[in-house]
Design a protein around this motif. Structure first.
Motif, PDB file in Angstrom:
ATOM      1  N   GLY A   1      16.744  -6.746   2.129  1.00  0.00           N
ATOM      2  CA  GLY A   1      17.232  -6.566   0.767  1.00  0.00           C
ATOM      3  C   GLY A   1      17.791  -7.855   0.231  1.00  0.00           C
ATOM      4  O   GLY A   1      17.717  -8.905   0.872  1.00  0.00           O
ATOM      5  N   THR A   2      18.333  -7.780  -0.954  1.00  0.00           N
ATOM      6  CA  THR A   2      18.954  -8.938  -1.579  1.00  0.00           C
ATOM      7  C   THR A   2      20.326  -8.548  -2.087  1.00  0.00           C
ATOM      8  O   THR A   2      20.616  -7.364  -2.257  1.00  0.00           O
TER       9      THR A   2
ATOM     10  N   GLY B   1      26.273 -10.088 -13.350  1.00  0.00           N
ATOM     11  CA  GLY B   1      25.917 -11.235 -14.163  1.00  0.00           C
ATOM     12  C   GLY B   1      24.606 -11.873 -13.743  1.00  0.00           C
ATOM     13  O   GLY B   1      23.997 -12.597 -14.513  1.00  0.00           O
ATOM     14  N   ASP B   2      24.153 -11.620 -12.507  1.00  0.00           N
ATOM     15  CA  ASP B   2      22.860 -12.138 -12.065  1.00  0.00           C
ATOM     16  C   ASP B   2      21.740 -11.343 -12.728  1.00  0.00           C
ATOM     17  O   ASP B   2      21.881 -10.162 -13.001  1.00  0.00           O
TER      18      ASP B   2
ATOM     19  N   ALA C   1      19.741  -2.253 -12.840  1.00  0.00           N
ATOM     20  CA  ALA C   1      20.643  -1.298 -13.466  1.00  0.00           C
ATOM     21  C   ALA C   1      19.951  -0.230 -14.305  1.00  0.00           C
ATOM     22  O   ALA C   1      20.313   0.930 -14.207  1.00  0.00           O
ATOM     23  N   PRO C   2      18.959  -0.540 -15.137  1.00  0.00           N
ATOM     24  CA  PRO C   2      18.383   0.513 -15.958  1.00  0.00           C
ATOM     25  C   PRO C   2      17.769   1.660 -15.164  1.00  0.00           C
ATOM     26  O   PRO C   2      17.936   2.801 -15.521  1.00  0.00           O
ATOM     27  N   SER C   3      17.105   1.391 -14.058  1.00  0.00           N
ATOM     28  CA  SER C   3      16.507   2.475 -13.284  1.00  0.00           C
ATOM     29  C   SER C   3      17.579   3.357 -12.667  1.00  0.00           C
ATOM     30  O   SER C   3      17.430   4.564 -12.585  1.00  0.00           O
ATOM     31  N   GLN C   4      18.686   2.758 -12.243  1.00  0.00           N
ATOM     32  CA  GLN C   4      19.764   3.561 -11.686  1.00  0.00           C
ATOM     33  C   GLN C   4      20.444   4.352 -12.786  1.00  0.00           C
ATOM     34  O   GLN C   4      20.783   5.508 -12.599  1.00  0.00           O
TER      35      GLN C   4
END
Length: 130
Positions: free
Chosen positions: A28-29, A34-35, A42-45
């Motif tokens: 993973g990353t 802010g990145d 974020a939108p999918s979550q």
């Protein structure tokens, strides 16, 4: 024949190296607020986010105690145990659930559960215990 052996040995080394690279690759990353990578995720979550049902909260949080009677918790479905609590009213039950009561910690120990979900869980337990 020596030539054939060296060809296969070279292929085997490459295969082992590929296997090692596959095993040690990152899983993973890390994205900090802010990145750009965080903004993309974020939108999918957020699209899937929303309050859980009372039954979902019960199964995830409340069932450990309210299915077993641990620490004196009334078991869901035990009308005799729930009756005096229900008589105090929903506002009191919700207040106890949100703020803790006797051995039960605030929000049943689910500090990140929204109040709305805790309220839904109380409504679920009461409706299944009358």
């Amino acid at each position: 024949m020596l030539l054939g052996f060296s060809f296969f040995a070279g292929a085997a080394v490459a295969s082992v190296e590929d296997d090692i690279k596959a095993r040690i690759q990152p899983v993973g990353t890390v994205c900090q607020q802010g990145d750009e990578c965080g903004a993309a995720a974020a939108p999918s979550q957020a699209a899937n986010a929303g309050p859980r049902s009372g039954e979902e909260v019960f199964n995830a949080v409340c069932t450990a105690c309210h299915s077993t009677g641990a620490a004196g918790a009334p078991k869901v479905g035990d009308t005799a145990a729930w009756a005096p609590r229900i008589d105090k009213g929903m506002d009191t039950l919700i207040n106890h659930a949100l703020n803790g009561f006797n051995a039960m910690p605030a929000k049943g120990g689910c500090a990140d559960c929204p109040d709305e979900e805790i309220k839904s869980a109380i409504e679920y337990m009461v409706s299944n215990s009358q």
